[in-house]
Every structure is written in C-alpha cells, then in structure tokens.
Motif scaffolding. Structure first.
Motif, PDB file in Angstrom:
ATOM      1  N   PHE A  20      16.379 109.242  65.350  1.00  0.00           N
ATOM      2  CA  PHE A  20      15.088 109.774  64.928  1.00  0.00           C
ATOM      3  C   PHE A  20      15.213 110.462  63.573  1.00  0.00           C
ATOM      4  N   ASN A  21      16.276 111.259  63.410  1.00  0.00           N
ATOM      5  CA  ASN A  21      16.448 111.978  62.147  1.00  0.00           C
ATOM      6  C   ASN A  21      16.767 111.038  60.993  1.00  0.00           C
ATOM      7  N   GLU A  22      17.646 110.072  61.232  1.00  0.00           N
ATOM      8  CA  GLU A  22      18.050 109.155  60.165  1.00  0.00           C
ATOM      9  C   GLU A  22      17.007 108.069  59.912  1.00  0.00           C
ATOM     10  N   GLY A  23      16.211 107.750  60.936  1.00  0.00           N
ATOM     11  CA  GLY A  23      15.216 106.699  60.803  1.00  0.00           C
ATOM     12  C   GLY A  23      13.827 107.224  60.529  1.00  0.00           C
ATOM     13  N   LEU A  24      13.227 107.867  61.532  1.00  0.00           N
ATOM     14  CA  LEU A  24      11.832 108.291  61.407  1.00  0.00           C
ATOM     15  C   LEU A  24      11.656 109.408  60.390  1.00  0.00           C
ATOM     16  N   HIS A  25      12.496 110.455  60.463  1.00  0.00           N
ATOM     17  CA  HIS A  25      12.351 111.550  59.497  1.00  0.00           C
ATOM     18  C   HIS A  25      12.602 111.063  58.077  1.00  0.00           C
ATOM     19  N   ARG A  26      13.636 110.260  57.908  1.00  0.00           N
ATOM     20  CA  ARG A  26      13.951 109.786  56.566  1.00  0.00           C
ATOM     21  C   ARG A  26      12.847 108.876  56.035  1.00  0.00           C
ATOM     22  N   SER A  27      12.304 108.018  56.887  1.00  0.00           N
ATOM     23  CA  SER A  27      11.261 107.103  56.425  1.00  0.00           C
ATOM     24  C   SER A  27       9.976 107.841  56.082  1.00  0.00           C
ATOM     25  N   MET A  28       9.629 108.862  56.877  1.00  0.00           N
ATOM     26  CA  MET A  28       8.381 109.579  56.639  1.00  0.00           C
ATOM     27  C   MET A  28       8.494 110.585  55.496  1.00  0.00           C
ATOM     28  N   ILE A  29       9.612 111.320  55.460  1.00  0.00           N
ATOM     29  CA  ILE A  29       9.727 112.454  54.539  1.00  0.00           C
ATOM     30  C   ILE A  29      10.385 112.068  53.223  1.00  0.00           C
ATOM     31  N   TRP A  30      11.443 111.243  53.290  1.00  0.00           N
ATOM     32  CA  TRP A  30      12.208 110.943  52.081  1.00  0.00           C
ATOM     33  C   TRP A  30      11.869 109.588  51.475  1.00  0.00           C
ATOM     34  N   VAL A  31      11.124 108.771  52.163  1.00  0.00           N
ATOM     35  CA  VAL A  31      10.772 107.468  51.609  1.00  0.00           C
ATOM     36  C   VAL A  31       9.258 107.361  51.422  1.00  0.00           C
ATOM     37  N   LEU A  32       8.506 107.262  52.521  1.00  0.00           N
ATOM     38  CA  LEU A  32       7.072 107.024  52.398  1.00  0.00           C
ATOM     39  C   LEU A  32       6.383 108.145  51.619  1.00  0.00           C
ATOM     40  N   ASP A  33       6.694 109.387  51.942  1.00  0.00           N
ATOM     41  CA  ASP A  33       6.084 110.527  51.270  1.00  0.00           C
ATOM     42  C   ASP A  33       6.369 110.489  49.768  1.00  0.00           C
ATOM     43  N   LYS A  34       7.632 110.344  49.395  1.00  0.00           N
ATOM     44  CA  LYS A  34       8.000 110.368  47.971  1.00  0.00           C
ATOM     45  C   LYS A  34       7.499 109.126  47.246  1.00  0.00           C
ATOM     46  N   TYR A  35       7.501 107.997  47.926  1.00  0.00           N
ATOM     47  CA  TYR A  35       7.043 106.758  47.282  1.00  0.00           C
ATOM     48  C   TYR A  35       5.554 106.839  46.962  1.00  0.00           C
ATOM     49  N   ILE A  36       4.759 107.340  47.900  1.00  0.00           N
ATOM     50  CA  ILE A  36       3.318 107.453  47.651  1.00  0.00           C
ATOM     51  C   ILE A  36       3.051 108.462  46.538  1.00  0.00           C
ATOM     52  N   ARG A  37       3.772 109.596  46.554  1.00  0.00           N
ATOM     53  CA  ARG A  37       3.593 110.585  45.485  1.00  0.00           C
ATOM     54  C   ARG A  37       3.969 110.008  44.120  1.00  0.00           C
ATOM     55  N   THR A  38       4.867 109.033  44.132  1.00  0.00           N
ATOM     56  CA  THR A  38       5.280 108.397  42.884  1.00  0.00           C
ATOM     57  C   THR A  38       4.249 107.392  42.402  1.00  0.00           C
ATOM     58  N   ILE A  39       3.814 106.478  43.283  1.00  0.00           N
ATOM     59  CA  ILE A  39       2.912 105.420  42.815  1.00  0.00           C
ATOM     60  C   ILE A  39       1.533 105.955  42.462  1.00  0.00           C
ATOM     61  N   ARG A  40       1.146 107.114  43.010  1.00  0.00           N
ATOM     62  CA  ARG A  40      -0.163 107.665  42.656  1.00  0.00           C
ATOM     63  C   ARG A  40      -0.187 108.164  41.211  1.00  0.00           C
ATOM     64  N   GLN A  41       0.976 108.183  40.547  1.00  0.00           N
ATOM     65  CA  GLN A  41       1.049 108.548  39.132  1.00  0.00           C
ATOM     66  C   GLN A  41       0.885 107.333  38.216  1.00  0.00           C
ATOM     67  N   ILE A  42       0.730 106.137  38.803  1.00  0.00           N
ATOM     68  CA  ILE A  42       0.646 104.907  38.014  1.00  0.00           C
ATOM     69  C   ILE A  42      -0.825 104.566  37.762  1.00  0.00           C
ATOM     70  N   PRO A  43      -1.271 104.638  36.522  1.00  0.00           N
ATOM     71  CA  PRO A  43      -2.663 104.269  36.230  1.00  0.00           C
ATOM     72  C   PRO A  43      -2.850 102.756  36.309  1.00  0.00           C
ATOM     73  N   ILE A  44      -4.030 102.356  36.723  1.00  0.00           N
ATOM     74  CA  ILE A  44      -4.349 100.928  36.863  1.00  0.00           C
ATOM     75  C   ILE A  44      -5.106 100.490  35.613  1.00  0.00           C
ATOM     76  N   PRO A  45      -4.523  99.594  34.821  1.00  0.00           N
ATOM     77  CA  PRO A  45      -5.118  99.275  33.516  1.00  0.00           C
ATOM     78  C   PRO A  45      -6.245  98.263  33.554  1.00  0.00           C
ATOM     79  N   GLU A  46      -6.329  97.471  34.623  1.00  0.00           N
ATOM     80  CA  GLU A  46      -7.297  96.372  34.618  1.00  0.00           C
ATOM     81  C   GLU A  46      -7.633  95.966  36.044  1.00  0.00           C
ATOM     82  N   GLY A  47      -8.612  95.094  36.154  1.00  0.00           N
ATOM     83  CA  GLY A  47      -8.963  94.553  37.455  1.00  0.00           C
ATOM     84  C   GLY A  47      -9.972  95.388  38.207  1.00  0.00           C
TER      85      GLY A  47
END
Length: 545
Positions: free
Chosen positions: A402-429
């Motif tokens: 649970f700690n290596e899988g669920l906690h890591r995926s929620m806190i150290w992966v999904l959380d940080k990844y979303i906080r990162t991609i929300r900084q990417i402006p969308i130029p078109e479309g």
C-alpha cells in the motif's frame, strides 16, 4: 471527543420494504441483487473521485506565505482542504463497499469503471434531480475548475436523503436512497454472517491503510508565522501571530464513522451495515429520526457532512446571494459568509485558480500534448489496478504494498504530475488559451497481468512527446535518461537568446519527464527500483490457484 456513530435503525419505509422482500423474494434473489448493488456502489464512489480531484487541482494553495496571506488565499486553501477531505472520504467509501463485496467472495472491479466521458451522470441516478446551476434538473457533472456553478453540481451529488424516503437502487434521487436499498437487503431473513466470510478477512483492505487527514486536507484558519515551532500542549505563545500548528484546521474528525474504525474488514452482517452507515453519514449527515439529516456526520459535531462542507464553500461566492437553489429543510444555509464575496474571475486574476478546460478529452489536446495527458489517465487507471491487487497481496505484505504502490502513486506521482501539467499553456485547438488539466479517461493498460507494461508504454510516449516539445523550444535540453534525472526545481531564466516563457516551459516539460521516470523506471543510487510496483506477479499467482 471520540464517540463513534451507532448503527442507524431502519425507517418505517425501510421496514416495509424488508417485509416485502421477505415475503416475495428468494435467497438467491437477495444475494444476486446485493452483489450487483455493491459493485454499483464501488462505481458511484469512484465516479466522484476524478470530479473532486479535478476541481481540487484547479486551486493554487501556496501563492502566498503565512505571514502575508490574503483573504482570497485563505479561501483557496480552505476550499482545497475541504475538497481533498471529501475526496479522501470518497476513497474510504469505495474501499468499504469493495470490502463488503470481497467478503462475499467477489473481487471488486475498479479498473476501467470510472465514467467513460464527462460531464457524467452518477451510475443509475435519476436523470432529473435537484436543481442545478443552470436552473435545470439534469444531473450531469463536469470536470471543471472551482466555481459557484461547480459547487452547485457537488451539491447535486451530495443532496441529503429526506426522512423516510423510499429505498431505490435504480433511478434514485439521493445516494442515501441507494444505500438505503442495500441496508434493506442486509436486514432480510435470507442472509447469514457466513455469507460475509467467503473472502479472507485478512486480505481485505485493512484499517491501518486509512487516515482521515493528510497534508492536503489541512488548511489555515488565518494568518500564521510558518517559522514558529509547534508548542507543547501546555504552552501558550505571547507573540501577536499564531504558529502554523495553532492555525491548522483538520476538516475530517476522528469519530466520523460508525463502528470500531473508519475502514473495516467485513466478517458479519453487522459489519456490512456499519460500513454502509459510515458512507451515508459522512456524505449526507447523521440522520435525525423523523426529521432528516443533521449538518454533521458525527455525534460530537466536529465534522460537517459533505453537503454542508460544499454549501459553506458555495456561500462565499458573490453569486450565492439571492440564489433560488432548492434545498431540504435540513441543513440550513451557512451564516458565516465572508465579505467581500469570492468570484472565480478574482481568483484567476490573483493566480489562485488555474484556468483548466471544462471536461477535457486527450484527443482534443494539440499534438504531443495528447500523450502527456494520456499518461496521467494511465497513472489513474494503474492506481485502480493496484487497489484491486491489494486483495491478492499476502496479508503480511499489504502495508508495504500500500505504501509503495497506492501512496506513491497518489502522492508522489499523480499529485505531482497533475501539478506539473497544469503549468503547460495550450497554444491552439479546442482549449487554446487554457492550461492543461487531467482527463481521467478509461485508457486501456491491457489485462491486469501486463498492466505495468501498458503503463510503461504510455510513459515512453509521454517522454517522447515532452522531448519533442522541448526540442521545439530548446533542443539542447532533450532528456535521454529519465530514470536518473535529479529531482526537479523551479524554472530559472537561461541565456538571453532563449525567451523566459520558453525556458520555463522547457523546465516544466523536463519535470514531466522526471515524474514519468518516477513512475516507470526511476532507480536509486544503488540501482534499487524506486518506481511503482509491477502487479503482474500477483495476478499470475491468482491465475494459478
């Protein structure tokens, strides 16, 4: 005060329905309907999680420091803490429903069971429900940034059940009616405790895997000195500004559950009924016989129900004054409305709200952005696969998994990844001018046995896409070995010939690659794996049993 809820007695409407079941159903009917409805319960709770998380990640909670924090930042922090507190409890509710189903000998299904598209209805909800922000009654919930309208949608989800409402597991008006139906099935003459002992109790998701609060649920009550240490319980501070520990508000209470703990493994009818009570009370409020739901979900009145939490946030918006929203007689609207009232425009202007698109789909993002978005969805789906896998992990290894899988995926992966991609402006479309947001789509990782390989394939595409965008802006900074990247830092200005905006975007894209590496290939200095665990061996062992 830690006083747990008592199991709620059946209402007259529930008693009448139980009598009807006892008279006209069979044991096989009850077992089949209960198993079907418990899987539906898993899917109802799962449907709310991406919705609440999307709105949570639209908020910027760290733009100002504790000493100079503004009213707008205080509101953003409070809204973020409350949203995450509800999301955490929805994960608890999903786990409780899954544990009941497991106890009946059925593996809960989560992978690929999130909503197929947004805006979405909740599974088997009456398509016409309480009035929404447009004055209509269609219950279709979008992925959207925080707003008065989005909070109104949340109230549609958490609308309290009225006293003595009829139990319904199809075309229900409130989630309480749906769980009322399950409660009736549990109280029929056809079931025995042995029906809830078919799945090993030790293999269920265990109580120690749940905590009601975390760093993302906590928010400050006012300005604070972030450098002041936490005082001993008996100490008092003479300073004019409180410390962070004194300012911290924990929105989820310790006694906000029925039974011995919030998350329980099931071994009896009473355990199952207790779990259902926790789900209902936290969402709609602890029931008051012959009256309706209270504003609180616990006997000590330390935690508000989900409905009241959202109502309190909505009441801070300028649009709230004079609203014609239809509410039940309980709970009443809040009275502590702040002035000046909040608007989404002001939050955006203060850079406390990210302008993410409403209900985005990856296919509508520009080239290369698609693969970056799809990897986020793949992480979400792999998190669901890992949740299912818990039931296959040997009990002695469950906490580590649970700690290596669920906690890591929620806190150290999904959380940080979303906080990162929300900084990417969308130029078109279709979403030009907005910033990227997660799409939470049901992308396929293949079968569970090979799900990690499917996740890795999405990760490699995201790396290639990020490198393609980096090459477009600064080819010297293409990343070749994401598994050995150092932890990312803040973007800094480079050579004068590289524009600052491009430089910052390249740094963000490098961070995308870093977090992909954390997910699929990151290793430590001793070459020990630091990435998410491969669940394949557990599913292979299950197939051999």
């Amino acid at each position: 005060m830690d006083v747990c809820d008592a199991v709620t007695p059946l209402t007259p409407a529930e008693q009448a329905f139980v009598a009807e079941i006892n008279r006209s159903w069979t044991r096989e009917d009850v077992l089949a309907r209960l198993k079907r409805d418990l899987q539906t319960a898993v899917e109802i709770e799962l449907a709310t999680i991406p919705i609440y998380l999307y709105t949570y990640y639209s908020l910027v909670r760290n733009a100002e420091s504790g000493e100079t924090i503004s009213d707008a930042q205080l509101y953003a922090n409070k809204a973020g803490g409350i949203l995450m507190s509800v999301a955490v409890e929805e994960m608890l509710h999903m786990s409780l429903s899954a544990n009941i189903l497991w106890s009946m000998g059925v593996m809960p299904q989560l992978y690929g069971k999130a909503p197929a598209a947004y805006p979405t209805p909740l599974p088997y909800h009456n398509p016409r429900g309480p009035m929404g922000p447009d004055g209509r009654t269609a219950v279709l919930i979008p992925l959207a940034k925080l707003s008065f309208e989005q909070l109104w949608h949340f109230l549609q989800i958490e609308y309290p059940e009225q006293w003595d409402a009829s139990p319904q597991d199809r075309h229900w008006d409130t989630i309480g009616q749906f769980y009322s139906y399950i409660r009736c099935l549990l109280n029929t003459q056809f079931l025995a405790d042995s029906d809830f002992q078919r799945g090993a109790m030790a293999s269920a998701i265990q109580p120690y895997n749940y905590s009601p609060n975390n760093v993302d649920t906590v928010y400050p009550s006012g300005g604070f000195d972030p450098w002041k240490p936490a005082p001993p319980a008996t100490a008092s501070w003479a300073g004019t500004m409180q410390g962070a520990a004194a300012a911290a508000v924990y929105p989820d209470a310790d006694d906000s559950h029925a039974g011995r703990s919030p998350l329980i493994a099931i071994r009896s009818i009473r355990d199952a009924a207790t779990a259902i009570d926790t789900i209902c009370d936290q969402g709609e409020g602890k029931p008051i016989p012959k009256i309706g739901p209270s504003p609180y979900d616990d006997p000590s009145k330390e935690e508000e129900s989900h409905y009241v939490k959202f109502l309190g946030l909505q009441a801070q918006f300028a649009d709230y004054a004079g609203t014609t929203e239809q509410r039940p007689s309980q709970p009443p609207p809040p009275t502590d409305v702040i002035q000046p009232a909040v608007t989404s425009k002001e939050l955006l202007h203060a850079k406390l709200l990210v302008d993410m698109p409403e209900s985005p789909v990856a296919a509508s993002y520009p080239e290369h952005y698609v693969d970056i978005a799809n990897f986020c969805s793949a992480c979400f789906q792999y998190m669901l696969v890992m949740t299912e896998t818990i039931y296959l992990v040997p009990p002695a290894q469950q906490k580590l998994f649970f700690n290596e899988g669920l906690h890591r995926s929620m806190i150290w992966v999904l959380d940080k990844y979303i906080r990162t991609i929300r900084q990417i402006p969308i130029p078109e479309g279709a979403y030009a001018g907005k910033c990227m947001g997660p799409t939470f789509e049901n992308v396929s990782l293949g079968d569970r046995l090979h799900a990690f390989q499917g996740l890795t394939a999405y990760g490699n595409k995201a790396i290639a896409a990020a490198n393609a965008l980096i090459h477009r802006h600064d080819p010297r900074r293409v990343v070749e070995h994401p598994g050995h990247l150092q932890r990312p830092g803040r973007a800094t200005a480079r050579a004068a010939k590289v524009e600052k905006a491009d430089d910052e975007l390249v740094s963000v894209l490098q961070n995308v690659i870093y977090y992909v590496g954390v997910t699929i290939c990151k290793t430590g200095t001793d070459n020990a794996p630091m990435h998410l665990p491969d669940v394949g061996p557990y599913w292979a062992a299950a197939q051999q049993r």
